[in-house]
Enzyme design. Structure first.
Site, short mmCIF file in Angstrom:
data_model
loop_
_atom_site.label_atom_id
_atom_site.label_comp_id
_atom_site.label_asym_id
_atom_site.label_seq_id
_atom_site.Cartn_x
_atom_site.Cartn_y
_atom_site.Cartn_z
N ARG A 84 0.79 -1.23 0.00
CA ARG A 84 0.00 0.00 0.00
C ARG A 84 0.82 1.28 0.00
NH1 ARG A 84 -2.94 -3.95 1.62
NH2 ARG A 84 -0.97 -4.58 2.53
N THR A 85 1.80 1.36 0.91
CA THR A 85 2.53 2.63 1.04
C THR A 85 3.27 2.92 -0.26
OG1 THR A 85 2.75 2.09 3.37
CG2 THR A 85 4.10 3.91 2.55
N LYS A 114 25.85 -4.55 -2.92
CA LYS A 114 27.32 -4.50 -2.87
C LYS A 114 27.82 -3.90 -1.55
CE LYS A 114 27.06 -2.71 -7.34
NZ LYS A 114 27.62 -1.84 -8.38
N ARG A 135 11.22 3.68 3.29
CA ARG A 135 10.84 2.70 4.33
C ARG A 135 12.09 1.89 4.66
NH1 ARG A 135 5.66 -1.23 4.46
NH2 ARG A 135 4.77 0.77 5.08
N HIS A 172 5.00 5.56 11.52
CA HIS A 172 4.52 5.48 10.14
C HIS A 172 3.61 6.71 9.97
CE1 HIS A 172 3.29 3.98 6.34
NE2 HIS A 172 2.95 2.75 6.65
N1 ASP Z 1 1.59 -1.99 6.80
C1 ASP Z 1 1.75 -1.49 8.13
C2 ASP Z 1 3.21 -1.18 8.42
O1 ASP Z 1 4.02 -1.31 7.52
C3 ASP Z 1 1.14 -2.41 9.14
C4 ASP Z 1 1.62 -3.84 9.10
O2 ASP Z 1 2.56 -4.16 8.36
O3 ASP Z 1 1.05 -4.65 9.85
O4 ASP Z 1 3.52 -0.80 9.50
N1 CP Z 2 -0.44 -0.03 5.68
C1 CP Z 2 0.77 -0.27 5.12
O1 CP Z 2 1.76 0.39 5.41
O2 CP Z 2 0.76 -1.24 4.18
P1 CP Z 2 2.05 -1.76 3.40
O3 CP Z 2 2.97 -2.36 4.44
O4 CP Z 2 1.52 -2.76 2.45
O5 CP Z 2 2.70 -0.59 2.75
#
Ligand code: ASP
Ligand code: CP
Length: 355
Positions: A84-85, A114, A135, A172
């Site tokens: 999603r993110t 590397k 991330r 987040h």
């Molecule tokens: N997608 C969210 C996160 O990356 C929640 C999860 O992974 O459970 O923090």
């Molecule tokens: N809610 C969320 O961060 O989803 P992803 O980990 O899929 O990005």
């Protein structure tokens, strides 16, 4: 600030002291986004006005949106898995007319393979992009990135921004913004409400950010219920943050204590990847499972949220299917809102819209 839980937390996470996050304070342009601590109530209100506008614009096919970031490039730098993110940021940038770059085969096959460190990968992305979405598994990694970007900016004569897409078990922030937008959208806000967070509150960065954001808004008559097994309780530094802001707190390991009174229930996944010991995970993974039977004792007008992805914490396929069809299930709307919120954040920090 000597021995408080919050300052102990900062001292134990050295990267958090590298960069001092800049409060938005009415002006988004040129700001890195690394924590919800940067946002005031007024900032949120202004941002959400843009989100509502963008959502309407996208739905109406408003072509002027694609002018907003037509000259900008966003780099997507994900050292941890994401659906999603990553996708919503990419979609957001494209819907604003911008371009997106990423290492062709994922960060694991960039020069990270590397042995390149975060600082140099960040510097590389900064040479090619106006904004980086990062991330990374380390707490404070986005603070670290902001610090390197500011240094490099002086040398290059232009500054690239970082937006955190999640830093380990830290925060987040943009997820909290989209969660809060969804609460405002569907429930009119947090005042007078009981918001209940359930599951892995220890490792869940989404609940860390959302709890702090609720604290920042200091809503009237809001109760925040934190439901988890002992092992997975909300970290002390966040509980202290909430207490300092006079948020009424209930901490329990029994969902039935709070579910019937909850207006928003925020369900979470036990964060398997954060456990050192597999046996601990196995022992706790089914502590809270949301099913249609459990939801039966919730209010008819409450909303059920989840940041996703989900595993067994929403039961088997048939139970999930029934939950998904319940009008109180808000997690797909929440997921969609993510893109509109990220459009607003991108345009705001790039200075092409003024919230
Ligand atoms: N997608 C969210 C996160 O990356 C929640 C999860 O992974 O459970 O923090
Ligand atoms: N809610 C969320 O961060 O989803 P992803 O980990 O899929 O990005």
């Amino acid at each position: 600030m000597t021995d408080s839980a919050a300052s102990q937390h900062r001292q134990s996470q050295p990267f958090l002291s590298l960069h001092k996050p800049t409060p938005i304070d009415g002006s988004f342009a040129g700001k890195h986004i690394v924590t919800v601590d940067q946002f005031s109530k007024a900032d949120l209100r202004a941002l959400f006005d843009v989100v509502f506008r963008f959502r309407e614009g996208v739905r109406a096919g408003d072509r002027s949106l694609i002018e907003l970031c037509a000259t900008h490039v966003m780099a997507s730098l994900f050292y941890e898995a994401s659906t999603r993110t990553d996708m919503s940021f990419q979609a957001a940038m494209r819907r604003l007319g911008g371009r997106v770059i990423a290492a062709s085969n994922g960060v694991q096959f960039s020069s990270v393979y590397k042995g390149e460190d975060l600082a140099d990968s960040i510097r590389a992305a900064a040479c090619y992009a106006d904004v980086i979405v990062l991330r990374h598994p380390e707490v404070g990694s986005s603070y670290q990135a902001a610090w390197y970007l500011d240094q490099l900016g002086e040398q290059l004569g232009h500054r690239t921004l970082v937006i955190s897409g999640g830093d380990g078990v830290g925060e987040h922030p943009t997820q909290a913004l989209l969660d809060m937008f969804t609460i405002v959208d569907l429930k009119g806000g947090t005042s007078g409400k009981m918001i209940t967070m359930v599951g892995d509150l220890k490792h869940g960065r989404t609940v860390h950010s959302l709890a702090k954001l609720i604290g920042r808004l200091e809503p009237k008559d809001c109760t925040l219920a934190l439901v988890s097994p002992d092992m997975l309780q909300m970290p002390d530094y966040i509980v202290e943050y909430l207490r300092q802001r006079n948020i009424a707190l209930v901490q329990t390991d029994t969902l039935a204590d709070v579910l019937p009174d909850s207006d928003v229930v925020y369900w979470t996944r036990v964060q398997e990847e954060r456990f050192d010991n597999r046996a601990d995970y196995e022992a706790i993974r089914d502590a809270f499972v949301m099913t249609p039977d459990v939801l039966a004792s919730a209010k008819p007008d409450m909303i059920l949220m989840h940041p996703l992805p989900r595993k067994n914490e929403m039961g088997d396929a048939a139970q999930r299917d029934a939950l998904d069809r319940d009008p109180r299930a808000a997690y797909f709307k929440q997921m969609e809102n993510g893109m509109f919120v990220r459009m607003a954040i991108l345009a705001a920090v790039l200075g092409t819209v003024k919230p």
